[in-house]
Design an enzyme around this catalytic site. Sequence first.
Site, mmCIF file in Angstrom:
data_model
loop_
_atom_site.group_PDB
_atom_site.id
_atom_site.type_symbol
_atom_site.label_atom_id
_atom_site.label_comp_id
_atom_site.label_asym_id
_atom_site.label_seq_id
_atom_site.Cartn_x
_atom_site.Cartn_y
_atom_site.Cartn_z
ATOM 1 N N ALA A 76 0.677 -1.332 -0.331
ATOM 2 C CA ALA A 76 0.084 0.173 -0.178
ATOM 3 C C ALA A 76 1.130 1.038 -0.046
ATOM 4 O O ALA A 76 2.202 1.544 0.510
ATOM 5 C CB ALA A 76 -0.621 0.181 1.520
ATOM 6 N N GLY B 272 0.384 -5.337 0.163
ATOM 7 C CA GLY B 272 -0.710 -5.552 -0.270
ATOM 8 C C GLY B 272 -0.225 -6.352 -1.414
ATOM 9 O O GLY B 272 -1.209 -7.245 -2.249
ATOM 10 N N GLU C 128 -0.505 -10.024 -0.634
ATOM 11 C CA GLU C 128 -2.301 -10.087 -0.860
ATOM 12 C C GLU C 128 -2.655 -10.598 -2.239
ATOM 13 O O GLU C 128 -3.599 -11.259 -2.312
ATOM 14 C CB GLU C 128 -2.231 -9.050 -0.422
ATOM 15 C CG GLU C 128 -2.357 -9.123 1.370
ATOM 16 C CD GLU C 128 -2.859 -7.742 2.619
ATOM 17 O OE1 GLU C 128 -2.366 -7.245 1.895
ATOM 18 O OE2 GLU C 128 -2.804 -8.608 3.577
ATOM 19 N N GLU D 260 4.459 -6.028 6.626
ATOM 20 C CA GLU D 260 3.886 -4.266 7.318
ATOM 21 C C GLU D 260 4.291 -4.553 8.898
ATOM 22 O O GLU D 260 3.990 -3.186 9.608
ATOM 23 C CB GLU D 260 2.136 -4.405 7.472
ATOM 24 C CG GLU D 260 1.143 -4.778 5.394
ATOM 25 C CD GLU D 260 1.511 -5.913 5.789
ATOM 26 O OE1 GLU D 260 2.198 -6.919 5.914
ATOM 27 O OE2 GLU D 260 0.741 -6.325 4.678
#
Length: 732
Positions: free
Chosen positions: A72, A122, A125, A148
């Site tokens: 992100a 992300g 993911e 993260e």
Amino acid sequence: MAGTDLELSHAGFTVDDGVALLLLDRAGEQLNTLNPEVAGDIAAVVGEVERDPSIKALVIGSAKTDNFLAGADIRWLRSFDEPARVTEAIGSGQRLLSRIERLHTVMGKPVVAAIHGACLGGGLELAMACGMRVASNDEGRTQLGQPEVQIGLMPGGGGTQRLPRLVGIAAGLDLILTGRSVRPRTALKMGLVDEICPKEVLVDVAVARAREAIGRPTTAGDASGSTFGRITGWLSPKHLQELALEENPIGRRLLFSKAEERMLAATGGNYPAPPAILRAVKTGVEQGPEAGYAAELAEFAALVVSPEAKALIGVFLDSQALKHDTGTATQVSGRPVTKVGVVGGGLMGGGIASVNTLHAGVRTRVREVDAAAVGRALAHVRRGLDERVSRRRLSSREAVKAMQLVTGSVDWIGFEDADVVLEAVFEDLALKRSVLAEVEAVTGEDTVFASNTSSIPIGAIAEGAARPHNVIGMHYFSPVEKMPLLEVVVTPTTADEVTATCVDLGRRQGKTVIVVNDGTGFYTTRILGPYMNEVGHLLTEGARIEDIDQAMTRWGFPVGPVTLADEVGLDVGAKIGRIMEKAYGSRMAASDGFARLVGDDRKGRKNGRGFYRYEDGERKGVDPSVYDLLGITPGPSPGTDRIQERLYLHLLNEAARCLEEGILRRPADGDIGAVFGLGYPPFRGGPFVTIDRIGPAQVVDRLDALADTHGERYTPADILRQVAADGTSFRG
Ligand code: NAI
């Protein structure tokens, strides 16, 4: 191959014979990161694949050179201040990934990720929502992970659910809790990717795999039940044991409680992300994916707005910003550096020679007082290289090549063409001045002279220099190979070009570099001064050694101040203490206890005698004879909070003084300097972030109260009073 009518700003989209290819390509950026616009483009493509019966499969890759999707956009994440808004934004991301998963699990349209370069956060993911992952076999560039936690967050796009399902609970927890990433071969072994291949054929292979799988549904996020199967080579005894644990509820409970124990030991309860991660993973395992995704979303939303995450994100962004700073107002470029001379190859000089060869790859000439000392310096460099070879970070051939970069001597031969000479002899002004004079005599007009003094003002060393504009400080931290900070110290006469040269060299050595103005102790040693002195005062008042250390490790420091004194060396500390007191007067006066300990031949760990006892280099308990020597009887603890406040307020106050006097160019440098150089708790963001968080007015009140009781050493800096009175803050 056909284009489509979709209007995309951050991706390319083509369809060829029923297989759609989405190539992520965030506009105007070197790296792909996720924000609502990028997610919007992915959603548009997914919608098209859902709607169009002629599209039978989807491949997701990247149009960037060495980057799949790095996660992100951190600036976007930082902009959130309300959990409800996070839930909305991240929730829609979760739903998008579920739609991608439905394409292959329900609609029978295979989705394959083609991964080369960073596939993090992300990015991973997204890849895990696909039915299959093909990665490039580029061990240097391709890496997969959920980092993260390192910025106080956790996966928010299903990572806490899909990763454990894909690689097992233990392996998944390990990756998410440590934030470490894995390279292609390891990723293949653990089942995180299904296949690896050269990057040149990556997209072709991914398209071929997608085509082969058309019409065959896969099982959500579980490679072992999918058409593609799990790689059997992964079934090591350790993994089988983990699987056995994971197979039954009692085993799983044991696994979670072990993870919790380890996590608490590692974080001291100061970091909210790891427990949140454990709760989310556990919910998914025990109550199924629906509940798991919901738990992940709720935990993520709470974390994003937490002060700890904001502080950690701030540290990350500040350190990134420093990478583009030359350290000068004029932004001049540095001179090229191909050869470095190092004078004094002891603890620090040996370390500097090491990072020169290991990271910067520059030729290095070490000068020492005799052949034995030269030998020790070269052995220091070799040890570092050997260690990297044994950890497979370096090949033996590369190590041999690196070792050829460094040579030594007892005279000045080999210094005449040095671009930078780094001095790391004993902490003695007269000695440093004479070394500077000798160096100037044998080197050229443009040779930079950098001192690694830890406390002597650079201006004092430069006095009488023939070329004072070439003189500068490069303050490294011990051990040089491990500590990430370099504090570059400039005098009013240091040329900008010289500063830029040293900043650049420091960065090549792998350091995060801050540039500060000259003054006794510069920034880092200076803020440590009153903090360490206070230990003496606390002891004299009857506080116990272990209570002081424990209070500060609980506050978040990796080691307490008494341990730090033993590590640095009580003799070194006492010497620096005298220099600081001379420069800053009685408020920096060391308690005479330190001198008494040094008088008793206590140098700390290095001679096995300090505040603590040592046997064969191993630390045992507190040495109670210290109390007798100091003539004190330890009493009941003044209380953890009280000890903490007495100590950390000195750091905050002295940092503010450094800003006030222009030692610091800006508060952000002070925050990074403390976190990277002194181990200041990262989740507190650095002294200035801490002041803002407590409230400047509150900090002033507490300092005033302590000054009333303990004297003028607690008098608040003027700038603190000013900021408090204005109702503003340091970091905005
Ligand atoms: P050290 O005692 O390990 O090394 C000093 C070396 O300089 C010795 O090997 C000595 O033989 C050599 N030397 C002395 N005079 C010399 C000369 N004229 N020519 C060539 N070599 C000479 O000391 P250490 O710890 O490496 O400290 C060096 C400097 O780094 C000091 O100024 C110290 O304040 C500073 N420093 C030390 C830190 C630490 O944690 N030890 C941290 C940051 C800076």
